[in-house]
Scaffold this active site. Sequence first.
Site, mmCIF file in Angstrom:
data_model
loop_
_atom_site.group_PDB
_atom_site.id
_atom_site.type_symbol
_atom_site.label_atom_id
_atom_site.label_comp_id
_atom_site.label_asym_id
_atom_site.label_seq_id
_atom_site.Cartn_x
_atom_site.Cartn_y
_atom_site.Cartn_z
ATOM 1 N N CYS A 148 0.804 -1.219 0.000
ATOM 2 C CA CYS A 148 0.000 0.000 0.000
ATOM 3 C C CYS A 148 0.835 1.266 0.000
ATOM 4 C CB CYS A 148 -0.927 0.019 1.217
ATOM 5 S SG CYS A 148 -1.910 1.524 1.355
ATOM 6 N N PHE A 149 1.887 1.297 0.775
ATOM 7 C CA PHE A 149 2.632 2.550 0.894
ATOM 8 C C PHE A 149 3.442 2.856 -0.361
ATOM 9 C CE2 PHE A 149 1.118 2.202 5.056
ATOM 10 C CZ PHE A 149 1.224 3.442 5.658
#
Length: 276
Positions: A148-149
């Site tokens: 996600c990051f």
Amino acid sequence: MEQWRYIVTEAMSPAMNMAVDEAILQLHSEGKVPPTVRFYTWDPATLSIGYFQKAIKEINLEEVQNRGLGFVRRATGGRAVLHDQELTYSVIVSEDHPKMPSSVTEAYKIISLGLLHGFQNLGLSAEMVSLASEEEKEKYNSPGSSACFDSPSWYELVVEGKKVAGSAQTRQKGVILQHGSILLDMDVDLLFSLLHFPSERVKQRMIDSFRQKAVTINEVSSRPISLQESIEAFSKGFASGLEVELTPSTLTDEELALAEELVRTRYATDEWNLRR
């Protein structure tokens, strides 16, 4: 000043955490509970994936199990998140609330102001960067990774040029649910061991890229920040960012009952978690 509900729940299973967020959304849509800001943690540490991700193709499920981690699919989009040394938040509010712009991106920005204020309350020089240009999107994006990051949102919260929070949003039944991960610390190698890559070389390239574009609170703080201090900083941050008064509360019996039903029928099932 308008009052919103503020809840800190004990560490819950991955299925229960996702079920509680959805239960609040559903009962808020029925007018039974007010707009809510919730903070929570996970037991066990958990890998969550986005609604549209292909679990079997993208995730090393055997490694997830071997590590004793939980696993759940979120109702929101985005990519894989390791919920371990972090604080998760959720904000649930009607789409037609006066404070919420009709634009998805602008509503995301308004809610994320609470995060911005929270980081600033911790003494971090956080800023919100608009990813309107392709150049900005490229700066914070790492194509090819399921983490996600690595993926940019419309507005990115950054400290020292690196992403410090990952959020996702869904809209159902006229209600906005935005939730996300606030990293205190992170085992990057563990996260990437849970994802599939075509080769070790590609995996290492993604890890290197991730480290260049994401950072945790305790990597940029001049002193150790605890979970409790983070909760206090971000609760004040959401109150000031949203310009509301947060009233401490607990989940209602109806929310808990609905959440337990959603665990059984959705979030604890392979049909939900492994589909796609």
